[in-house]
Design a protein around this motif. Structure first.
Motif, PDB file in Angstrom:
ATOM      1  N   ARG A  59      38.641  67.338  34.941  1.00  0.00           N
ATOM      2  CA  ARG A  59      38.070  66.902  33.672  1.00  0.00           C
ATOM      3  C   ARG A  59      38.485  65.466  33.373  1.00  0.00           C
ATOM      4  N   ILE A  60      37.540  64.702  32.889  1.00  0.00           N
ATOM      5  CA  ILE A  60      37.816  63.350  32.415  1.00  0.00           C
ATOM      6  C   ILE A  60      37.476  63.334  30.932  1.00  0.00           C
ATOM      7  N   GLN A  61      38.463  63.043  30.097  1.00  0.00           N
ATOM      8  CA  GLN A  61      38.301  63.130  28.644  1.00  0.00           C
ATOM      9  C   GLN A  61      38.536  61.777  27.982  1.00  0.00           C
ATOM     10  N   LEU A  62      37.730  61.501  26.963  1.00  0.00           N
ATOM     11  CA  LEU A  62      37.896  60.279  26.187  1.00  0.00           C
ATOM     12  C   LEU A  62      38.952  60.502  25.114  1.00  0.00           C
ATOM     13  N   ILE A  63      39.917  59.621  25.038  1.00  0.00           N
ATOM     14  CA  ILE A  63      40.928  59.750  23.991  1.00  0.00           C
ATOM     15  C   ILE A  63      40.306  59.360  22.646  1.00  0.00           C
ATOM     16  N   PRO A  64      40.873  59.812  21.527  1.00  0.00           N
ATOM     17  CA  PRO A  64      40.215  59.587  20.232  1.00  0.00           C
ATOM     18  C   PRO A  64      40.397  58.187  19.661  1.00  0.00           C
ATOM     19  N   PHE A 106      35.658  52.465  29.096  1.00  0.00           N
ATOM     20  CA  PHE A 106      34.313  52.910  28.739  1.00  0.00           C
ATOM     21  C   PHE A 106      33.713  51.898  27.788  1.00  0.00           C
ATOM     22  N   GLY A 107      32.742  51.092  28.260  1.00  0.00           N
ATOM     23  CA  GLY A 107      32.144  50.076  27.415  1.00  0.00           C
ATOM     24  C   GLY A 107      33.079  48.905  27.187  1.00  0.00           C
ATOM     25  N   TYR A 108      32.615  47.964  26.345  1.00  0.00           N
ATOM     26  CA  TYR A 108      33.494  46.818  26.075  1.00  0.00           C
ATOM     27  C   TYR A 108      33.260  46.176  24.717  1.00  0.00           C
ATOM     28  N   THR A 109      32.058  46.285  24.146  1.00  0.00           N
ATOM     29  CA  THR A 109      31.812  45.673  22.842  1.00  0.00           C
ATOM     30  C   THR A 109      30.776  46.470  22.063  1.00  0.00           C
ATOM     31  N   PRO A 110      30.941  46.622  20.758  1.00  0.00           N
ATOM     32  CA  PRO A 110      31.992  46.085  19.889  1.00  0.00           C
ATOM     33  C   PRO A 110      33.295  46.880  19.947  1.00  0.00           C
ATOM     34  N   LEU A 111      33.309  47.932  20.780  1.00  0.00           N
ATOM     35  CA  LEU A 111      34.528  48.701  20.941  1.00  0.00           C
ATOM     36  C   LEU A 111      34.654  49.122  22.388  1.00  0.00           C
ATOM     37  N   GLN A 112      35.860  49.428  22.785  1.00  0.00           N
ATOM     38  CA  GLN A 112      36.099  49.943  24.130  1.00  0.00           C
ATOM     39  C   GLN A 112      36.867  51.249  24.026  1.00  0.00           C
ATOM     40  N   GLN A 113      36.401  52.266  24.765  1.00  0.00           N
ATOM     41  CA  GLN A 113      37.076  53.553  24.795  1.00  0.00           C
ATOM     42  C   GLN A 113      37.812  53.723  26.116  1.00  0.00           C
ATOM     43  N   TYR A 114      38.676  54.740  26.154  1.00  0.00           N
ATOM     44  CA  TYR A 114      39.529  54.940  27.326  1.00  0.00           C
ATOM     45  C   TYR A 114      39.566  56.419  27.685  1.00  0.00           C
ATOM     46  N   MET A 115      39.692  56.674  28.996  1.00  0.00           N
ATOM     47  CA  MET A 115      39.610  58.048  29.479  1.00  0.00           C
ATOM     48  C   MET A 115      40.801  58.403  30.358  1.00  0.00           C
ATOM     49  N   VAL A 116      41.178  59.671  30.254  1.00  0.00           N
ATOM     50  CA  VAL A 116      42.252  60.204  31.088  1.00  0.00           C
ATOM     51  C   VAL A 116      41.676  61.304  31.966  1.00  0.00           C
ATOM     52  N   GLU A 117      42.264  61.468  33.139  1.00  0.00           N
ATOM     53  CA  GLU A 117      41.784  62.448  34.106  1.00  0.00           C
ATOM     54  C   GLU A 117      42.814  63.563  34.243  1.00  0.00           C
ATOM     55  N   PHE A 118      42.333  64.806  34.170  1.00  0.00           N
ATOM     56  CA  PHE A 118      43.210  65.970  34.267  1.00  0.00           C
ATOM     57  C   PHE A 118      43.152  66.557  35.677  1.00  0.00           C
ATOM     58  N   ASN A 119      44.130  67.405  35.988  1.00  0.00           N
ATOM     59  CA  ASN A 119      44.228  67.989  37.329  1.00  0.00           C
ATOM     60  C   ASN A 119      43.029  68.861  37.686  1.00  0.00           C
ATOM     61  N   ASP A 120      42.341  69.400  36.675  1.00  0.00           N
ATOM     62  CA  ASP A 120      41.183  70.255  36.952  1.00  0.00           C
ATOM     63  C   ASP A 120      39.888  69.453  37.099  1.00  0.00           C
TER      64      ASP A 120
END
Length: 734
Positions: free
Chosen positions: A109-114, A93-107
Motif C-alpha cells: 500500500r502507498i498512502q498519502l499522509i494528511p 505528489f504534485g508540486y503547486t500550489p501544494l505538494q503531497q507526500y506518500m509512504v509505502e507499507f510492507n503490504d
C-alpha cells in the motif's frame, strides 16, 4: 516497487519516456517541470519542496515531526490506533500550489499522509505545512490510512503511466507497477514501440505509414475556424472526431475505473471507466461544480465542446500551460472588437473584472488552497441564485449587493439575452427535492437534442424517482441512443420500474458494444434473478461474468465484494454471498454496506440473533453510518422490542440527520407509544427529504390524532397529489 519488463517482439509495447527524448527535445523540454512531469516523483533533493529540517507541527494536541536521515525524508505521524510512528517518505505528489507526500507499507500500500506543503510564496501565505483534512478521524474514508488516501486505488491510474494495480485478495496485498512513475509521453500517446520501429525506417518507407506507428489521433477536432460576415464568433470548419478528448478525459473527469486492459481511446471511454453525470453530490442543479470533478464533466456541458473546441485549443498538452495569456485566449474565436476592451464585460477594460474567465470560469477552492476553474463556460445567473440558491460570480465580487441588483444590471446590459431561461437547472432542482411535477420536464430534457448529452443523461438518471408512462417512453428511446453515457443513464433511470418492465427496457443493453454499459445493465438486472425466465437468465450470463470481472478488478474495495455478494444472494447462493460479505469486511472494515447486507442475509436465513450481532460489530467498526443503527432498530422491531428499536432509530437520525427515511421509520415506531413525538419526527422526515409521501404520512398522522397543524399540512400537500386525495383528507378533518 516492481517495474514492468518490456517485450519488444509484441506490437504496441510501452517503452518509457526516456526512449522519446532524443528525437523530441522540444516537447520534452516543454514537459519538464509541468504538472504531468511532477505528478509523482521519487522523494529526493530535486523533487521534495517541503521543509524537512526537523520541523514540528502541532495538530489537535499532537506534535508531528518532519525531518531527514541522510538523504531520506521522514515524518513522525499518528496512526489509526493513536500511536506515534516514524514513516519514510517514498514519493512526492504534485508540486503547486501544494505538494503531497506518500509512504509505502510492507503490504504494497502507498498512502498519502494528511499534511501537505503549501508551495506558494510566503507573501501569499505559502511555505508552510498544513493539514488537508483536519476534521477527519479513522472512521472516515479519507483518513490517511484508509482507502480514500490510497494511491494504488485512488490515484495511480492518473498520476503514473501504464499502472498495473495487482491486488491479491487472498493476502490483502499489492504488487503494483508502472512504466513511468509520472505522467509520461505514453500516458497520452499510447505505447511507443511501433513508433520507434517506424522511426528506424527509411524516409520513403515512413511516408507510407501516416500513423507514424501510433494508433491514437491526438489532433484537434477543428483544424480551421473562419470568420463569416455578421458573426461575432469564428465558425468551425469540418469538425471531426479524434482521440484527443477521450485521452484527456481518462484522468480529467470524475469516474470509476472498471478495467486496465480495455481500450478506452480507440473504443469508448466507458470501455474502461464509468463516467459520473451531473449528480447532486457533484454539481449544483445548474451544472456548476460543487465537489471535485476534474473539469471533464463540466466541459462536456459547454457550448465550447459542442462547437468543436478541443482541450489543446487552450492548453499546451506538453507544458499544460495556456497557449496564450488568459486575457487573450478567448479572442482566438471571439472577435476582440465585439468582446474586448470592456464592450462585452461592461467592466473597466484590461482589469481582472474584464477577463472572460472571471465571469465565465469562476473558481472553486479545493484542498484549502487549490482554486479550480469551472469549465462549463456558463453565464452568471443571479436569477437562478434567487430561485434555487445556486452560486453566481456577480455576488462573489459584489458581496454587498443583492441578487435583484445583479439581475437588474444584467437585464439592462444584455436585453436580448436568454437570462430568464434554463432548460434544466430548475427541473433538476425540483427533481432533487421531490417535486412530482419535475417528471415531465425531465423526460423533455432527456429527449431534447439541443441539450448536451451529459445533461440529457443526468435527466434520465433522475427519472428513477418518477416512474411513469412518459418516463418509460423516454427510457425506451434512450437505450437506442448513439451516446454511451445516455444509454448508461437508463440503468439508473429505470431503477423503480417493475422487474419485468425493467428487464424489457434494459435487455438491449446486455449486448451493448460498450463494456461499461452492458456490465452495469447485467449487474442491475441480476438482482431480480429469481423472477427471471430461463431465457432471460441466459441473456444475462455473459455480461454478468464481465460485471464480476469488474468487481474483482476493484477487489481492494469493500463495495466490490459487497456487489459480488449481492449477485450470489440474488441467485440463492447464500454461502458464497456470506463469504463475499465477510471478505468485504476484512478488506475494508469501515464500509458499512457490507455489514448491512450480511445482516440481511442472516435474517433471511432466520437467524435474527446473528443478524443483530453483525450489526453491532459494524457499529463498532463504523460509528458514523446511520444505516447500521437503523438496521439494528429494524431487527429489534421484528423481535417486538419496540423501546430498544426506537433508541436505535433515534441513533440513526443523530448520525445522519438529513436522511428522511430514518426519521420516517422512527415516526412510525414512535406512534405506538407517543403520537406527539411521532408527528415531530414525521415533520422532520419531510423537512429533510422533501418527499411528498412523507408529507402525506404527516397529514395522516395529524388527522389521526387531531393535531391543530393538520389544516396547514393539507394545504402544503395540495400541489403534490390529485384533488380526490385532498378531498378525502379534508373530509377526515371535518
Amino acid at each position: 516497487m516492481q517495474y514492468l519488463l518490456f517485450n519488444t517482439c509484441h506490437a504496441a509495447d510501452y517503452t518509457g519516456t526516456d526512449s522519446c527524448i532524443s528525437c523530441h527535445q522540444t516537447q520534452y523540454q516543454s514537459w519538464q517541470g509541468s504538472h504531468h512531469d511532477m505528478s509523482m516523483r521519487h522523494a529526493n533533493n530535486e523533487s521534495v519542496l517541503g521543509n524537512f529540517n526537523h520541523v514540528s507541527v502541532n495538530h489537535k494536541g499532537q506534535t508531528y515531526l518532519f525531518y531527514k536521515k541522510a538523504d531520506e525524508y521522514w515524518v513522525q505521524m499518528v496512526d489509526a490506533d493513536g500511536q506515534k510512528k516514524h514513516y519514510k517518505i517514498s514519493y512526492t505528489f504534485g508540486y503547486t500550489p501544494l505538494q503531497q507526500y506518500m509512504v509505502e507499507f510492507n503490504d504494497g500500500r502507498i498512502q498519502l499522509i494528511p499534511f501537505a506543503w503549501d508551495s506558494r510564496k510566503k507573501d501569499v501565505g505559502g511555505q508552510r505545512w498544513f493539514h488537508l483534512y483536519p476534521e477527519l478521524d479513522k472512521f472516515d474514508e479519507f483518513y490517511w490510512t484508509n482507502v480514500g488516501q490510497n494511491w494504488n486505488f485512488m490515484c495511480a491510474d492518473c498520476h503514473s503511466t501504464n499502472v498495473k494495480k495487482r491486488f491479491d485478495v487472498s493476502k490483502n496485498t499489492y504488487q503494483s507497477s508502472w512504466v513511468d512513475i509520472n505522467v509520461g509521453c505514453e500516458a497520452c500517446h499510447g505505447p511507443a514501440s511501433e513508433h520507434l520501429n517506424w522511426s528506424k525506417l527509411k524516409q520513403s518507407e515512413q511516408q507510407t505509414d501516416k500513423t507514424r506507428g501510433f494508433e491514437r489521433d491526438l489532433s484537434k477536432r477543428v483544424k480551421e475556424w473562419k470568420f463569416e460576415q455578421g458573426s461575432k464568433i469564428l465558425i468551425p470548419q469540418q469538425a471531426k472526431s479524434t482521440d484527443l478528448h477521450n485521452t484527456c478525459l481518462q484522468c480529467h473527469s470524475r469516474r470509476t475505473q472498471i478495467s486496465d486492459a480495455t481500450d478506452h481511446v480507440k473504443g469508448d471511454l466507458l470501455d474502461r471507466y464509468l463516467l459520473s453525470d451531473i449528480s447532486p453530490t457533484l454539481y449544483y442543479p445548474d451544472g456548476q461544480i460543487y465537489d471535485e470533478v476534474f473539469v471533464g464533466g463540466s466541459f462536456l456541458q459547454s457550448k465550447m465542446h459542442k462547437a468543436g473546441v478541443s482541450c489543446s485549443d487552450c492548453h499546451n498538452p506538453h507544458s499544460a500551460q495556456l497557449v496564450l495569456p488568459k486575457e487573450n485566449l478567448c479572442f482566438q474565436c471571439h472577435l476582440h472588437s465585439e468582446y474586448g476592451l470592456g464592450k462585452h464585460s461592461k467592466h473597466q477594460a484590461n482589469t481582472e473584472a474584464d477577463d472572460c474567465v472571471t465571469c465565465h470560469m469562476p473558481k472553486t477552492l479545493y484542498m484549502q488552497i487549490d482554486a479550480r476553474s469551472d469549465h462549463s463556460f456558463s453565464i452568471p445567473r443571479p436569477d437562478l441564485s434567487k430561485l434555487i440558491g445556486t452560486p453566481n460570480v456577480c455576488s462573489v465580487c459584489h458581496e454587498d449587493k443583492s441578487n435583484d441588483w445583479s439581475i437588474r444590471a444584467l437585464t439592462k446590459w444584455y436585453p436580448d439575452s436568454k437570462l430568464a431561461s434554463n432548460p434544466f437547472a430548475i427541473s433538476f432542482f425540483g427533481a432533487d427535492n421531490g417535486n412530482q411535477s419535475s417528471a415531465n420536464e425531465l423526460a423533455y430534457i432527456a429527449q431534447n437534442p439541443l441539450e448536451t448529452n451529459i445533461i440529457r443523461a443526468s435527466a434520465i438518471s433522475r427519472l428513477a424517482q418518477y416512474p411513469s408512462q412518459n418516463a418509460l417512453i423516454t427510457l425506451a428511446r434512450s437505450v437506442k441512443h448513439q451516446d454511451s453515457l445516455i444509454r448508461l443513464s437508463t440503468i439508473d433511470g429505470s431503477a423503480n420500474f417493475r422487474p419485468q418492465d425493467r428487464f424489457q427496457i434494459l435487455e438491449p443493453l446486455l449486448s451493448d458494444s460498450v463494456l461499461g454499459v452492458r456490465i452495469e445493465a447485467a449487474g442491475a438486472l441480476a438482482l431480480q434473478w429469481q423472477g427471471l425466465t430461463v431465457a432471460q437468465r441466459h441473456a444475462i450470463e455473459k455480461p454478468l461474468k464481465e460485471y464480476i470481472d469488474f468487481q474483482q478488478f476493484n477487489g481492494d474495495r469493500g463495495f466490490a465484494h459487497t456487489n459480488i455478494g449481492n449477485i450470489y444472494r440474488s441467485k440463492g447462493l447464500l454461502d458464497k454471498a456470506e463469504e463475499s460479505y465477510l471478505t468485504a469486511i476484512n478488506i475494508e472494515p469501515i464500509y458499512s454496506n457490507s455489514y448491512v447486507n450480511l445482516a440481511d442475509l442472516y435474517r433471511e436465513r432466520g437467524n435474527e440473533e446473528k443478524s443483530f450481532a453483525i450489526l453491532m460489530k459494524g457499529m463498532k467498526a463504523q460509528p458514523k453510518a446511520g444505516s447500521l443503527p437503523y438496521s439494528a432498530g429494524l431487527s429489534l422491531y421484528r423481535q417486538n422490542k419496540l423501546t430498544d428499536a426506537i433508541l436505535y432509530f433515534k441513533q440513526a437520525t443523530m448520525v445522519e440527520s438529513q436522511n428522511g427515511q430514518y426519521w420516517y421509520v422512527l415516526a412510525l415506531a414512535q406512534e405506538k407509544v407517543n403520537s406527539k413525538q411521532a408527528i415531530l419526527s414525521m415533520r422532520k422526515a419531510y423537512e429533510v427529504s422533501h418527499n411528498p409521501e412523507h408529507l402525506y404520512a404527516l397529514c395522516e398522522l395529524t388527522l389521526r390524532y387531531n393535531d391543530k397543524s393538520s389544516d396547514q399540512c393539507i394545504k402544503q400537500l395540495t400541489p403534490f397529489v390529485p384533488e380526490n386525495i385532498i378531498r378525502k383528507l379534508q373530509q377526515k378533518m371535518n
